[in-house]
Design a protein around this motif. Structure first.
Motif, PDB file in Angstrom:
ATOM      1  N   GLU A  73       0.830  -1.212   0.000  1.00  0.00           N
ATOM      2  CA  GLU A  73       0.000   0.000   0.000  1.00  0.00           C
ATOM      3  C   GLU A  73       0.864   1.261   0.000  1.00  0.00           C
ATOM      4  O   GLU A  73       0.626   2.187  -0.783  1.00  0.00           O
ATOM      5  N   GLN A  74       1.888   1.290   0.851  1.00  0.00           N
ATOM      6  CA  GLN A  74       2.776   2.452   0.905  1.00  0.00           C
ATOM      7  C   GLN A  74       3.470   2.681  -0.430  1.00  0.00           C
ATOM      8  O   GLN A  74       3.564   3.823  -0.905  1.00  0.00           O
ATOM      9  N   LEU A  75       3.960   1.607  -1.016  1.00  0.00           N
ATOM     10  CA  LEU A  75       4.689   1.732  -2.283  1.00  0.00           C
ATOM     11  C   LEU A  75       3.758   2.094  -3.435  1.00  0.00           C
ATOM     12  O   LEU A  75       4.102   2.916  -4.285  1.00  0.00           O
ATOM     13  N   PHE A  76       2.582   1.486  -3.476  1.00  0.00           N
ATOM     14  CA  PHE A  76       1.634   1.789  -4.547  1.00  0.00           C
ATOM     15  C   PHE A  76       1.197   3.247  -4.496  1.00  0.00           C
ATOM     16  O   PHE A  76       1.054   3.901  -5.534  1.00  0.00           O
ATOM     17  N   LEU A  77       0.975   3.760  -3.295  1.00  0.00           N
ATOM     18  CA  LEU A  77       0.574   5.152  -3.151  1.00  0.00           C
ATOM     19  C   LEU A  77       1.701   6.097  -3.547  1.00  0.00           C
ATOM     20  O   LEU A  77       1.463   7.174  -4.103  1.00  0.00           O
ATOM     21  N   ALA A  78       2.935   5.694  -3.276  1.00  0.00           N
ATOM     22  CA  ALA A  78       4.086   6.551  -3.561  1.00  0.00           C
ATOM     23  C   ALA A  78       4.541   6.468  -5.013  1.00  0.00           C
ATOM     24  O   ALA A  78       4.915   7.479  -5.624  1.00  0.00           O
ATOM     25  N   LYS A  79       4.493   5.249  -5.595  1.00  0.00           N
ATOM     26  CA  LYS A  79       5.086   5.041  -6.914  1.00  0.00           C
ATOM     27  C   LYS A  79       4.098   4.583  -7.984  1.00  0.00           C
ATOM     28  O   LYS A  79       4.402   4.680  -9.170  1.00  0.00           O
ATOM     29  N   VAL A  99       1.246   1.236  -8.982  1.00  0.00           N
ATOM     30  CA  VAL A  99       1.306  -0.229  -9.021  1.00  0.00           C
ATOM     31  C   VAL A  99       2.315  -0.720 -10.044  1.00  0.00           C
ATOM     32  O   VAL A  99       3.153  -1.582  -9.761  1.00  0.00           O
ATOM     33  N   ASP A 100       2.268  -0.191 -11.247  1.00  0.00           N
ATOM     34  CA  ASP A 100       3.132  -0.679 -12.317  1.00  0.00           C
ATOM     35  C   ASP A 100       4.607  -0.446 -12.027  1.00  0.00           C
ATOM     36  O   ASP A 100       5.463  -1.237 -12.446  1.00  0.00           O
ATOM     37  N   SER A 101       4.916   0.639 -11.315  1.00  0.00           N
ATOM     38  CA  SER A 101       6.317   0.983 -11.046  1.00  0.00           C
ATOM     39  C   SER A 101       6.869   0.279  -9.814  1.00  0.00           C
ATOM     40  O   SER A 101       8.055   0.380  -9.526  1.00  0.00           O
ATOM     41  N   THR A 102       6.032  -0.428  -9.099  1.00  0.00           N
ATOM     42  CA  THR A 102       6.472  -1.125  -7.892  1.00  0.00           C
ATOM     43  C   THR A 102       6.723  -2.592  -8.202  1.00  0.00           C
ATOM     44  O   THR A 102       5.897  -3.263  -8.816  1.00  0.00           O
ATOM     45  N   THR A 103       7.900  -3.083  -7.790  1.00  0.00           N
ATOM     46  CA  THR A 103       8.245  -4.477  -8.031  1.00  0.00           C
ATOM     47  C   THR A 103       7.972  -5.311  -6.778  1.00  0.00           C
ATOM     48  O   THR A 103       7.882  -4.787  -5.666  1.00  0.00           O
ATOM     49  N   ILE A 104       7.861  -6.611  -6.994  1.00  0.00           N
ATOM     50  CA  ILE A 104       7.671  -7.521  -5.864  1.00  0.00           C
ATOM     51  C   ILE A 104       8.886  -7.484  -4.948  1.00  0.00           C
ATOM     52  O   ILE A 104       8.763  -7.564  -3.721  1.00  0.00           O
ATOM     53  N   GLN A 154      10.390  -3.835   1.644  1.00  0.00           N
ATOM     54  CA  GLN A 154       9.680  -2.913   2.514  1.00  0.00           C
ATOM     55  C   GLN A 154       9.043  -3.659   3.700  1.00  0.00           C
ATOM     56  O   GLN A 154       9.035  -3.157   4.829  1.00  0.00           O
ATOM     57  N   ALA A 155       8.541  -4.850   3.428  1.00  0.00           N
ATOM     58  CA  ALA A 155       7.893  -5.638   4.479  1.00  0.00           C
ATOM     59  C   ALA A 155       8.891  -6.423   5.321  1.00  0.00           C
ATOM     60  O   ALA A 155       8.521  -6.999   6.346  1.00  0.00           O
ATOM     61  N   GLN A 156      10.150  -6.474   4.856  1.00  0.00           N
ATOM     62  CA  GLN A 156      11.234  -7.195   5.545  1.00  0.00           C
ATOM     63  C   GLN A 156      10.907  -8.691   5.663  1.00  0.00           C
ATOM     64  O   GLN A 156      11.000  -9.281   6.745  1.00  0.00           O
ATOM     65  N   VAL A 157      10.516  -9.248   4.541  1.00  0.00           N
ATOM     66  CA  VAL A 157      10.268 -10.691   4.484  1.00  0.00           C
ATOM     67  C   VAL A 157      10.970 -11.256   3.262  1.00  0.00           C
ATOM     68  O   VAL A 157      11.385 -10.514   2.368  1.00  0.00           O
ATOM     69  N   ALA A 158      11.097 -12.566   3.229  1.00  0.00           N
ATOM     70  CA  ALA A 158      11.715 -13.221   2.076  1.00  0.00           C
ATOM     71  C   ALA A 158      10.753 -13.205   0.894  1.00  0.00           C
ATOM     72  O   ALA A 158       9.536 -13.141   1.066  1.00  0.00           O
ATOM     73  N   LYS A 159      11.322 -13.267  -0.296  1.00  0.00           N
ATOM     74  CA  LYS A 159      10.478 -13.251  -1.489  1.00  0.00           C
ATOM     75  C   LYS A 159       9.553 -14.458  -1.519  1.00  0.00           C
ATOM     76  O   LYS A 159       8.417 -14.380  -1.995  1.00  0.00           O
ATOM     77  N   GLY A 160      10.040 -15.577  -0.982  1.00  0.00           N
ATOM     78  CA  GLY A 160       9.212 -16.769  -0.937  1.00  0.00           C
ATOM     79  C   GLY A 160       7.954 -16.575  -0.099  1.00  0.00           C
ATOM     80  O   GLY A 160       6.924 -17.217  -0.348  1.00  0.00           O
ATOM     81  N   THR A 161       8.057 -15.679   0.889  1.00  0.00           N
ATOM     82  CA  THR A 161       6.889 -15.394   1.731  1.00  0.00           C
ATOM     83  C   THR A 161       5.791 -14.742   0.903  1.00  0.00           C
ATOM     84  O   THR A 161       4.608 -15.037   1.071  1.00  0.00           O
ATOM     85  N   PHE A 162       6.198 -13.849   0.002  1.00  0.00           N
ATOM     86  CA  PHE A 162       5.213 -13.210  -0.873  1.00  0.00           C
ATOM     87  C   PHE A 162       4.468 -14.270  -1.683  1.00  0.00           C
ATOM     88  O   PHE A 162       3.234 -14.280  -1.724  1.00  0.00           O
ATOM     89  N   TYR A 163       5.238 -15.164  -2.303  1.00  0.00           N
ATOM     90  CA  TYR A 163       4.614 -16.164  -3.171  1.00  0.00           C
ATOM     91  C   TYR A 163       3.882 -17.251  -2.386  1.00  0.00           C
ATOM     92  O   TYR A 163       3.101 -18.011  -2.963  1.00  0.00           O
ATOM     93  N   HIS A 164       4.122 -17.301  -1.095  1.00  0.00           N
ATOM     94  CA  HIS A 164       3.339 -18.212  -0.253  1.00  0.00           C
ATOM     95  C   HIS A 164       1.893 -17.734  -0.168  1.00  0.00           C
ATOM     96  O   HIS A 164       0.964 -18.557  -0.071  1.00  0.00           O
TER      97      HIS A 164
END
Length: 210
Positions: free
Chosen positions: A33-39, A41-46, A52-62
């Motif tokens: 939400e913070q990144l989408f508001l600032a940049k 959706v299209d300009s924000t990468t996973i 930003q969330a301080q988690v592993a990328k695998g956590t996102f895909y979980h």
């Protein structure tokens, strides 16, 4: 004289802090939400979201297969938070004060939308309320419909079709609020009062004390 000893003091084992799944999920959506508001959706990468969330990328895909799936979850959270604001505001009225609840519902609908329209526009970019099977819109409509039905039941007003009246009030308030969002010069308090008077006239309440 000092003597060496083979004994060593062991450090206490580190305790790994495992956050509950709902907390990690909320943190991911808040970071996005913070990144989408600032940049946008299209300009924000996973990668940026997980950093930003301080988690592993695998956590996102979980939790999410893509940013679109993330946006869907954010849309549900937005609606839940919007409904909660309306419930809390109408909850400040007495249980049988249906006129007060209707006034509170209309006022808070405008306030909440004005406060969150930028996030609203992000999460509804490809899923607008014009979707006829939109459960989010229906959830808000049902909240309003219950107020109107209860008011009719005790004689506060007479409404033949509470669902239709709810649709008209909801759509009118939503559309009118877009007007105040588009103009920074509109007096919000005066605007809200004017919208409220018109909504009350629709249910037959011709006199209203502010």
């Amino acid at each position: 004289m000092r003597y060496k000893t083979n004994r060593t003091e062991s450090s206490p084992p580190r305790v790994r802090c495992v956050k509950p799944a709902e907390v990690r999920l909320s943190e991911l959506m808040s970071a996005a939400e913070q990144l989408f508001l600032a940049k946008g959706v299209d300009s924000t990468t996973i990668n940026e979201i997980v950093e930003q969330a301080q988690v592993a990328k695998g956590t996102f895909y979980h939790y999410f297969a893509s940013k679109n799936e993330l946006l869907s979850a954010m849309r549900e959270r937005y609606t839940d938070q919007f409904l909660k604001r309306l419930e809390e505001k109408t909850g400040t009225c007495k249980a049988d004060d249906y006129l007060g609840q209707l006034c509170a519902w209309v006022r808070e609908s405008i306030e909440a939308y004005v406060d969150t329209y930028r996030l609203h526009d992000i999460v509804y970019t490809n899923h607008h309320h014009h979707n006829r099977t939109n459960w989010e819109k229906n959830a808000i409509l049902e909240q309003l419909q219950v107020i109107l039905e209860n008011g009719t039941r005790v004689g506060v007003w007479q409404i033949a079709e509470a669902r239709i009246t709810s649709l008209i009030i909801y759509s009118g308030v939503h559309g009118a609020t877009d007007d105040i969002i588009a103009s920074s010069e509109v007096d919000r308090d005066h605007f809200i009062s004017a919208v409220l008077v018109n909504c009350l006239q629709m249910v037959g309440v011709l006199e209203y004390q502010k």
